[in-house]
Design a protein around this motif. Structure first.
Motif, PDB file in Angstrom:
ATOM      1  N   ASP A 120     121.988  64.396 117.419  1.00 53.86           N
ATOM      2  CA  ASP A 120     123.128  63.564 117.069  1.00 53.86           C
ATOM      3  C   ASP A 120     123.924  63.160 118.312  1.00 53.86           C
ATOM      4  O   ASP A 120     123.901  63.838 119.341  1.00 53.86           O
ATOM      5  CB  ASP A 120     124.053  64.317 116.111  1.00 53.86           C
ATOM      6  N   ARG A 138     128.751  63.790 106.724  1.00 56.96           N
ATOM      7  CA  ARG A 138     128.614  62.478 107.349  1.00 56.96           C
ATOM      8  C   ARG A 138     129.426  61.462 106.545  1.00 56.96           C
ATOM      9  O   ARG A 138     129.165  61.247 105.372  1.00 56.96           O
ATOM     10  CB  ARG A 138     127.148  62.080 107.453  1.00 56.96           C
ATOM     11  N   ALA A 181     127.406  58.565 112.193  1.00 61.17           N
ATOM     12  CA  ALA A 181     126.639  59.527 111.399  1.00 61.17           C
ATOM     13  C   ALA A 181     125.302  59.756 112.085  1.00 61.17           C
ATOM     14  O   ALA A 181     124.413  58.909 112.017  1.00 61.17           O
ATOM     15  CB  ALA A 181     126.427  59.001 109.975  1.00 61.17           C
TER      16      ALA A 181
END
Length: 325
Positions: free
Chosen positions: A72, A138, A169
């Motif tokens: 991420d 998210r 996200a």
């Protein structure tokens, strides 16, 4: 929520490089005159850092075939808010990867109504929803905006507001906005994506309120795009976008990147430049250009639009940074 706020024009003015004024023709009468030697130095600086980008042979910014590392991404951001009528509001939560801005509709001021009520409430409610969410959730910007709107309208909050929310996200940027609060995504010094203002007609944006007959979340513009480390997102109210052209935003970001600006520096300079442009009456702005195109009798109108100015600058980074505004 509003962690950083410029208190005076003098304070914000001191942070604007002279190169910006030289390159873009901005010079407020209250500013000390730039001496000839300093002007030459500023002009040279501007030529290096603010030159229009040569995109000959540049790749398509929508080409995402390049292999991306796994994992991420995170947000590192800061804000700058310059008051006029003090009807803007904003929030941010880096750990959740979400930021938002809202702009109270000034027309309610003439009716004796607090024009900041709806903008502040919708941003407060959005932040409260994010802050109480399970860590790791998210955030869907449209769902968040809808929930914040419902909570605000349920209390019959007066006035109305535009609003924009952007979330990160994983490795995907998502957005939802109503009206002319919006954002740009900048990659490698140029705009990859830009929100388009939603307006019924000139200077009358779509807006959210407690009135059932007003615009609804169904009118929101929503979407998403793959994010990359190094992307920069500029979120702002119309105080920014009415006074600063897209190419000026790009050039300011390239200047700030070259000088190693942190998000706070970038936000301050962007907001300060917008404030100075708003006070000018002898240069074109997005506001004056649109007025000339759409309003009979305004063919030669120039100048900016004094307004509240909110700028949130987001750097997309390889690891999350825990902070909120």
């Amino acid at each position: 929520m509003e962690k950083h706020m410029a208190q005076t024009l003098i304070e914000i003015d001191s942070r604007i490089p002279d190169a910006l004024r030289v390159a873009f023709g901005i010079c407020r009468p209250s500013c000390p005159a730039i001496l000839r030697g300093q002007q030459d130095e500023a002009a040279n600086f501007a030529a290096v850092l603010l030159a229009p980008r040569d995109d000959a042979g540049a790749s398509d910014p929508m080409d995402y075939d390049e292999a991306e590392p796994e994992g991420d991404l995170g947000m590192m951001f800061a804000s700058s808010y310059i008051k006029d009528h003090d009807e803007d509001a904003h929030f941010g939560h880096a750990e959740a990867g979400v930021v938002g801005v809202a702009d109270g509709v000034g027309g309610y001021r003439k009716k004796g109504v607090d024009a900041s009520a709806f903008s502040r409430a919708i941003m407060h409610n959005a932040y409260a929803e994010v802050a109480t969410a399970v860590p790791g959730t998210r955030i869907c910007p449209r769902a968040l905006l809808e929930r914040a709107h419902q909570m605000t309208a349920a209390k019959h909050t007066p006035a109305a507001s535009t609003a924009a929310i952007v979330s990160l996200a994983g490795r995907t940027l998502k957005w939802a906005y109503v009206g002319d609060s919006g954002f740009v995504v900048i990659r490698d010094g140029r705009i990859l994506l830009r929100s388009r203002p939603q307006q019924h007609y000139f200077n009358c944006p779509y807006q959210l309120s407690s009135n059932q007959d007003c615009n609804r979340l169904a009118d929101a513009d929503v979407g998403e795009v793959a994010a990359k480390e190094g992307d920069i997102v500029i979120l702002g109210t119309d105080g920014l976008f009415d006074n600063v052209f897209d190419d000026e935003i790009e050039r300011i970001v390239r200047m700030g990147t070259a000088l190693g600006f942190a998000p706070e520096n970038m936000a301050e300079v962007m907001a300060g430049f917008a404030c100075e442009a708003a006070s000018c009456d002898d240069r074109d702005t997005p506001y004056s250009s649109l007025a000339c195109r759409t309003q009979p009798g305004n063919a030669y109108f120039t100048g900016g639009k004094p307004d509240d100015i909110t700028v949130v600058v987001v750097y997309i980074v390889s690891c999350p940074v825990r902070s909120q505004i």
